[in-house]
Design an enzyme around this catalytic site. Sequence first.
Site, PDB file in Angstrom:
ATOM      1  N   ALA A 133      24.875  41.848  41.877  1.00 51.20           N
ATOM      2  CA  ALA A 133      24.560  40.966  40.745  1.00 51.20           C
ATOM      3  C   ALA A 133      25.660  39.915  40.724  1.00 51.20           C
ATOM      4  O   ALA A 133      26.827  40.244  40.920  1.00 51.20           O
ATOM      5  CB  ALA A 133      24.588  41.766  39.455  1.00 51.20           C
ATOM      6  N   HIS A 152      34.422  49.413  43.025  1.00 50.96           N
ATOM      7  CA  HIS A 152      34.965  48.062  42.798  1.00 50.96           C
ATOM      8  C   HIS A 152      36.482  48.103  42.731  1.00 50.96           C
ATOM      9  O   HIS A 152      37.072  49.077  42.261  1.00 50.96           O
ATOM     10  CB  HIS A 152      34.436  47.499  41.469  1.00 50.96           C
ATOM     11  CG  HIS A 152      32.957  47.401  41.394  1.00 50.96           C
ATOM     12  ND1 HIS A 152      32.173  48.463  41.014  1.00 50.96           N
ATOM     13  CD2 HIS A 152      32.110  46.375  41.669  1.00 50.96           C
ATOM     14  CE1 HIS A 152      30.902  48.090  41.059  1.00 50.96           C
ATOM     15  NE2 HIS A 152      30.838  46.837  41.457  1.00 50.96           N
ATOM     16  N   HIS A 206      27.778  42.121  30.103  1.00 51.43           N
ATOM     17  CA  HIS A 206      27.265  43.054  31.106  1.00 51.43           C
ATOM     18  C   HIS A 206      25.817  43.418  30.780  1.00 51.43           C
ATOM     19  O   HIS A 206      24.998  43.649  31.667  1.00 51.43           O
ATOM     20  CB  HIS A 206      28.146  44.308  31.140  1.00 51.43           C
ATOM     21  CG  HIS A 206      27.797  45.268  32.241  1.00 51.43           C
ATOM     22  ND1 HIS A 206      27.769  44.887  33.570  1.00 51.43           N
ATOM     23  CD2 HIS A 206      27.453  46.576  32.223  1.00 51.43           C
ATOM     24  CE1 HIS A 206      27.419  45.929  34.319  1.00 51.43           C
ATOM     25  NE2 HIS A 206      27.223  46.962  33.527  1.00 51.43           N
ATOM     26  N   TYR A 222      38.193  46.496  40.638  1.00 53.23           N
ATOM     27  CA  TYR A 222      38.630  46.543  39.228  1.00 53.23           C
ATOM     28  C   TYR A 222      38.660  47.954  38.654  1.00 53.23           C
ATOM     29  O   TYR A 222      39.234  48.193  37.598  1.00 53.23           O
ATOM     30  CB  TYR A 222      37.778  45.616  38.346  1.00 53.23           C
ATOM     31  CG  TYR A 222      36.311  45.956  38.248  1.00 53.23           C
ATOM     32  CD1 TYR A 222      35.851  47.052  37.523  1.00 53.23           C
ATOM     33  CD2 TYR A 222      35.363  45.152  38.877  1.00 53.23           C
ATOM     34  CE1 TYR A 222      34.505  47.345  37.439  1.00 53.23           C
ATOM     35  CE2 TYR A 222      34.017  45.436  38.802  1.00 53.23           C
ATOM     36  CZ  TYR A 222      33.597  46.543  38.079  1.00 53.23           C
ATOM     37  OH  TYR A 222      32.255  46.827  38.009  1.00 53.23           O
ATOM     38  N   GLU A 223      38.019  48.896  39.347  1.00 57.01           N
ATOM     39  CA  GLU A 223      38.057  50.283  38.859  1.00 57.01           C
ATOM     40  C   GLU A 223      39.375  50.966  39.234  1.00 57.01           C
ATOM     41  O   GLU A 223      39.610  52.111  38.856  1.00 57.01           O
ATOM     42  CB  GLU A 223      36.890  51.078  39.457  1.00 57.01           C
ATOM     43  CG  GLU A 223      35.536  50.655  38.935  1.00 57.01           C
ATOM     44  CD  GLU A 223      34.413  51.400  39.643  1.00 57.01           C
ATOM     45  OE1 GLU A 223      34.004  52.451  39.137  1.00 57.01           O
ATOM     46  OE2 GLU A 223      33.976  50.925  40.710  1.00 57.01           O
ATOM     47  N   MET A 261      32.123  40.408  41.636  1.00 55.63           N
ATOM     48  CA  MET A 261      33.333  41.240  41.711  1.00 55.63           C
ATOM     49  C   MET A 261      33.248  42.297  42.799  1.00 55.63           C
ATOM     50  O   MET A 261      33.870  43.346  42.694  1.00 55.63           O
ATOM     51  CB  MET A 261      33.570  41.918  40.354  1.00 55.63           C
ATOM     52  CG  MET A 261      33.660  40.956  39.178  1.00 55.63           C
ATOM     53  SD  MET A 261      33.758  41.837  37.625  1.00 55.63           S
ATOM     54  CE  MET A 261      33.416  40.516  36.456  1.00 55.63           C
ATOM     55  N   SER A 262      32.449  42.022  43.826  1.00 53.21           N
ATOM     56  CA  SER A 262      32.251  43.080  44.835  1.00 53.21           C
ATOM     57  C   SER A 262      32.010  42.485  46.212  1.00 53.21           C
ATOM     58  O   SER A 262      32.392  41.353  46.492  1.00 53.21           O
ATOM     59  CB  SER A 262      31.046  43.936  44.423  1.00 53.21           C
ATOM     60  OG  SER A 262      29.858  43.169  44.488  1.00 53.21           O
ATOM     61  N   HIS A 279      25.830  52.437  37.861  1.00 54.03           N
ATOM     62  CA  HIS A 279      26.154  52.847  39.235  1.00 54.03           C
ATOM     63  C   HIS A 279      26.052  54.368  39.323  1.00 54.03           C
ATOM     64  O   HIS A 279      26.898  55.076  38.793  1.00 54.03           O
ATOM     65  CB  HIS A 279      27.571  52.402  39.613  1.00 54.03           C
ATOM     66  CG  HIS A 279      27.678  50.927  39.772  1.00 54.03           C
ATOM     67  ND1 HIS A 279      27.635  50.309  40.986  1.00 54.03           N
ATOM     68  CD2 HIS A 279      27.783  49.953  38.852  1.00 54.03           C
ATOM     69  CE1 HIS A 279      27.728  49.007  40.801  1.00 54.03           C
ATOM     70  NE2 HIS A 279      27.823  48.770  39.521  1.00 54.03           N
ATOM     71  N   SER A 332      25.141  46.458  41.088  1.00 49.72           N
ATOM     72  CA  SER A 332      24.813  46.665  39.671  1.00 49.72           C
ATOM     73  C   SER A 332      23.331  46.447  39.421  1.00 49.72           C
ATOM     74  O   SER A 332      22.806  45.380  39.737  1.00 49.72           O
ATOM     75  CB  SER A 332      25.550  45.641  38.793  1.00 49.72           C
ATOM     76  OG  SER A 332      26.890  45.905  38.765  1.00 49.72           O
ATOM     77  N   ASN A 357      23.074  35.944  35.630  1.00 43.08           N
ATOM     78  CA  ASN A 357      23.503  35.081  34.514  1.00 43.08           C
ATOM     79  C   ASN A 357      24.071  33.804  35.124  1.00 43.08           C
ATOM     80  O   ASN A 357      24.479  33.810  36.271  1.00 43.08           O
ATOM     81  CB  ASN A 357      24.612  35.780  33.693  1.00 43.08           C
ATOM     82  CG  ASN A 357      25.803  36.156  34.570  1.00 43.08           C
ATOM     83  OD1 ASN A 357      25.755  37.123  35.334  1.00 43.08           O
ATOM     84  ND2 ASN A 357      26.861  35.370  34.492  1.00 43.08           N
TER      85      ASN A 357
HETATM   86  N1  HPA Z   1      31.045  36.738  37.125  1.00 37.79           N
HETATM   87  C1  HPA Z   1      31.530  37.725  37.896  1.00 37.79           C
HETATM   88  N2  HPA Z   1      30.796  38.768  38.277  1.00 37.79           N
HETATM   89  C2  HPA Z   1      29.510  38.811  37.883  1.00 37.79           C
HETATM   90  C3  HPA Z   1      28.946  37.817  37.079  1.00 37.79           C
HETATM   91  C4  HPA Z   1      29.766  36.717  36.676  1.00 37.79           C
HETATM   92  O1  HPA Z   1      29.331  35.786  35.978  1.00 37.79           O
HETATM   93  N3  HPA Z   1      27.652  38.184  36.857  1.00 37.79           N
HETATM   94  C5  HPA Z   1      27.446  39.347  37.512  1.00 37.79           C
HETATM   95  N4  HPA Z   1      28.581  39.736  38.129  1.00 37.79           N
END
Ligand code: HPA
Length: 271
Positions: A113, A83, A245, A85-86, A209-210, A61, A30, A233
């Site tokens: 990320a 991903h 996001h 989740y997709e 998540m990846s 993406h 990301s 973050n």
């Molecule tokens: N959690 C999960 N996936 C992420 C995060 C998060 O805080 N930040 C960027 N991808």
Amino acid sequence: MDTEKKIQDAASYVREKYATPPQIGIILGSGFSFFQEHLQNSTAIAYKEIPNFPVSTVEGHAGNLVLGKCGEKHLCVMAGRFHYYEGYSMQDITFPVRVMASLGIKTLVVTNAAGGVNKAYDVGNFVLLKDHINLLGSSPLRGKETFGQRFVDMTRCYSGDLREAALETAKNHDIILHEGVYAATHGPNFETPAEIKMMRVLGADLVGMSTVPEVIVARQLQLKILGISCVTNMAAGVLDQELSHHEVMDTMDKNRQKFVGFIDELISQKL
Ligand code: HPA
């Protein structure tokens, strides 16, 4: 059609567009897709053009396989990843890694990320993965097809040599580079503060998540692996604020220049 044939068909298609075998594969997470513009003499191939490739859907993406040079090295760059989740299967997510290996890569650099679970981290820091915790509930190696080894060793899967090279390179650049453990969660919702507390107890420094599915397959393919996260973050509950996001993409935008200088030197001179 069996998967081995699908991999070969995809690789043949890519070879028709870019004849030189790439030595290094990079998966841009990301907000990292800007790196594709940094390649010289590059050829971009839309995922949707490549036989049997999945197509990515998430914002930020792009969905191109980009082949080109960084210094004297030929790279195969995934601008946009898939991903869990997709809704893709683990096999779909990792199909491109098998194609890149078939094209000839020996090293895979995975970027992402991530949320900072370790309270010593700050937003905008980079982290080299030294290990991971798979909380996805499955493995891309599950299934009837084995593609070689069934029980793949995951000890030291993030190359010590590559990490050392990255730490050395970071000294020449204005970036803060930690080493940490990445926990992969299912998403797409961010975690609860209680889940983040649990991950910290489990030994995670980062959450995302990846990455883990691709690393497992790369390990089966005996590629050298380097994982790099950007802390976009602080994870849920670390600070007194909600997650978005937008914040993730904003942090990536602010740190992209620093990352390009670092990764360019690392790839062209040290990998
Ligand atoms: N959690 C999960 N996936 C992420 C995060 C998060 O805080 N930040 C960027 N991808």
